[in-house]
Motif scaffolding. Structure first.
Motif, PDB file in Angstrom:
ATOM      1  N   ASN A   1       0.850  -1.181   0.000  1.00 27.45           N
ATOM      2  CA  ASN A   1       0.000   0.000   0.000  1.00 27.45           C
ATOM      3  C   ASN A   1       0.892   1.240   0.000  1.00 27.45           C
ATOM      4  O   ASN A   1       2.023   1.191   0.515  1.00 27.45           O
ATOM      5  N   PRO A   2       0.429   2.344  -0.579  1.00 27.67           N
ATOM      6  CA  PRO A   2       1.243   3.566  -0.591  1.00 27.67           C
ATOM      7  C   PRO A   2       1.726   3.979   0.794  1.00 27.67           C
ATOM      8  O   PRO A   2       2.818   4.531   0.941  1.00 27.67           O
ATOM      9  N   SER A   3       0.913   3.685   1.814  1.00 31.92           N
ATOM     10  CA  SER A   3       1.297   4.083   3.173  1.00 31.92           C
ATOM     11  C   SER A   3       2.489   3.303   3.695  1.00 31.92           C
ATOM     12  O   SER A   3       3.135   3.729   4.652  1.00 31.92           O
ATOM     13  N   ASP A   4       2.795   2.158   3.083  1.00 33.84           N
ATOM     14  CA  ASP A   4       3.936   1.368   3.530  1.00 33.84           C
ATOM     15  C   ASP A   4       5.250   2.122   3.322  1.00 33.84           C
ATOM     16  O   ASP A   4       6.182   1.987   4.104  1.00 33.84           O
ATOM     17  N   ASP A   5       5.323   2.869   2.202  1.00 36.88           N
ATOM     18  CA  ASP A   5       6.513   3.658   1.874  1.00 36.88           C
ATOM     19  C   ASP A   5       6.076   4.727   0.873  1.00 36.88           C
ATOM     20  O   ASP A   5       6.149   4.504  -0.342  1.00 36.88           O
ATOM     21  N   PRO A   6       5.604   5.864   1.365  1.00 34.33           N
ATOM     22  CA  PRO A   6       5.064   6.898   0.454  1.00 34.33           C
ATOM     23  C   PRO A   6       6.043   7.316  -0.635  1.00 34.33           C
ATOM     24  O   PRO A   6       5.667   7.463  -1.796  1.00 34.33           O
ATOM     25  N   ILE A   7       7.309   7.504  -0.262  1.00 36.23           N
ATOM     26  CA  ILE A   7       8.301   7.930  -1.258  1.00 36.23           C
ATOM     27  C   ILE A   7       8.539   6.823  -2.274  1.00 36.23           C
ATOM     28  O   ILE A   7       8.565   7.052  -3.496  1.00 36.23           O
ATOM     29  N   GLY A   8       8.719   5.600  -1.787  1.00 34.64           N
ATOM     30  CA  GLY A   8       8.937   4.473  -2.690  1.00 34.64           C
ATOM     31  C   GLY A   8       7.741   4.226  -3.589  1.00 34.64           C
ATOM     32  O   GLY A   8       7.889   3.954  -4.779  1.00 34.64           O
TER      33      GLY A   8
ATOM     34  N   VAL B   1       7.581   4.225  -7.667  1.00 40.07           N
ATOM     35  CA  VAL B   1       7.052   3.100  -8.433  1.00 40.07           C
ATOM     36  C   VAL B   1       5.959   3.578  -9.388  1.00 40.07           C
ATOM     37  O   VAL B   1       5.902   3.155 -10.547  1.00 40.07           O
ATOM     38  N   ALA B   2       5.097   4.470  -8.918  1.00 42.64           N
ATOM     39  CA  ALA B   2       4.030   5.008  -9.784  1.00 42.64           C
ATOM     40  C   ALA B   2       4.620   5.776 -10.966  1.00 42.64           C
ATOM     41  O   ALA B   2       4.133   5.673 -12.098  1.00 42.64           O
TER      42      ALA B   2
END
Length: 285
Positions: A38-45, A49-50
């Motif tokens: 989920n995006p919250s796992d690693d917002p920057i990562g 990826v997006a």
């Protein structure tokens, strides 16, 4: 006392629920081999990826266009090779036809073959691509987008290849040059025929040289398409590796953590069941 017991029970249940969620998450990471679920796992990562996803989607579309351009370039080269061969034959026929020892019947036979070559060239000029469109466009050369702000023409236009060929008698198209050569051989007046044949020999040579140069230029176009395809393919490989580095999970680490948390949960559940069996019964009662 009951409030304190309920608090301890609730805290323990929440702790075990957290462990269960962590275990489920670890199992998902192992099955997907991705640490960012989920995006919250690693917002920057996740943002990186997006961005990589968007870039790869765009480049995939560009690569499809490049493959189309490569197919057109290859078909054009094959067609020009055929034209080049018949023009070499036309040169041979004109040299043979210039001989004053030939009879009118011999020259008529050569002229008939030249007219056949002219028809072949006309047919080759109208070659169609896999889409059913003219390979050599009658207007401007077809341009295909292969990157942001970059368009290439994998094949030159009919006018550039088969028309406006420089000859001593002025610009001429290839079919007309060959047909004029055929007509020169059948000229009834010997003096006029000799002059016409000489002029046609030069024109046919000019036409042949023009086609050879056009085929060489086609090779340059094909090479450029290949270079762009190679760059896009390499870019996709690099982006895939970068994405893997960002979002992939460390299986050894995650499996170790999973086993540790499973043991912790099992132990907590066993202790919880033994210690609180009476308390739970009392609370329910």
């Amino acid at each position: 006392m009951i409030s304190g017991t309920r608090y301890r029970l609730t805290a323990e249940i929440n702790r075990q629920s957290d462990l269960a969620r962590d275990i489920a998450r670890a199992q998902m990471q192992i099955s997907t081999q991705k640490r960012i679920l989920n995006p919250s796992d690693d917002p920057i990562g996740a943002a990186r990826v997006a961005e990589i996803d968007r870039t790869q989607a765009n480049e995939e579309a560009w690569l499809r266009n490049v493959e189309t351009a490569a197919a057109l370039a290859a078909r054009a080269d094959t067609t020009l090779e055929a034209v080049e061969k018949v023009m070499v034959r036309a040169q041979e026929l004109m040299v043979a036809g210039a001989s004053e020892t030939l009879s009118d019947e011999n020259r008529a036979t050569i002229a008939a073959e030249l007219r056949g070559i002219a028809e072949d060239i006309a047919s080759l000029i109208d070659t169609r691509d896999s889409r059913g469109a003219l390979l050599f466009s009658r207007g401007d050369a077809l341009e295909i987008p292969v990157n942001s702000g970059l368009r290439i023409a994998p094949v030159a236009s009919q006018a550039d290849i088969f028309e406006n060929i420089a000859t001593a008698g002025g610009p001429a198209d290839l079919v007309a040059i060959v047909n004029t050569a055929a007509a020169a051989l059948t000229e009834a007046d010997p003096a006029l025929r000799k002059t016409a044949i000489a002029a046609s020999i030069e024109a046919v040579n000019d036409g042949s040289a023009h086609i050879t140069a056009a085929r060489a230029e086609q090779g340059v176009r094909a090479a450029r398409v290949d270079n762009i395809r190679e760059r896009l393919t390499e870019s996709d490989i690099q982006l895939t590796e970068l994405r893997t580095d960002i979002e992939s999970t460390d299986l050894v680490k995650v499996i170790a953590e999973l086993e540790a948390k499973k043991l912790s949960l099992q132990a907590a559940q066993a202790v919880f069941a033994r210690v609180n069996q009476n308390t739970l019964f009392d609370l329910l009662r």
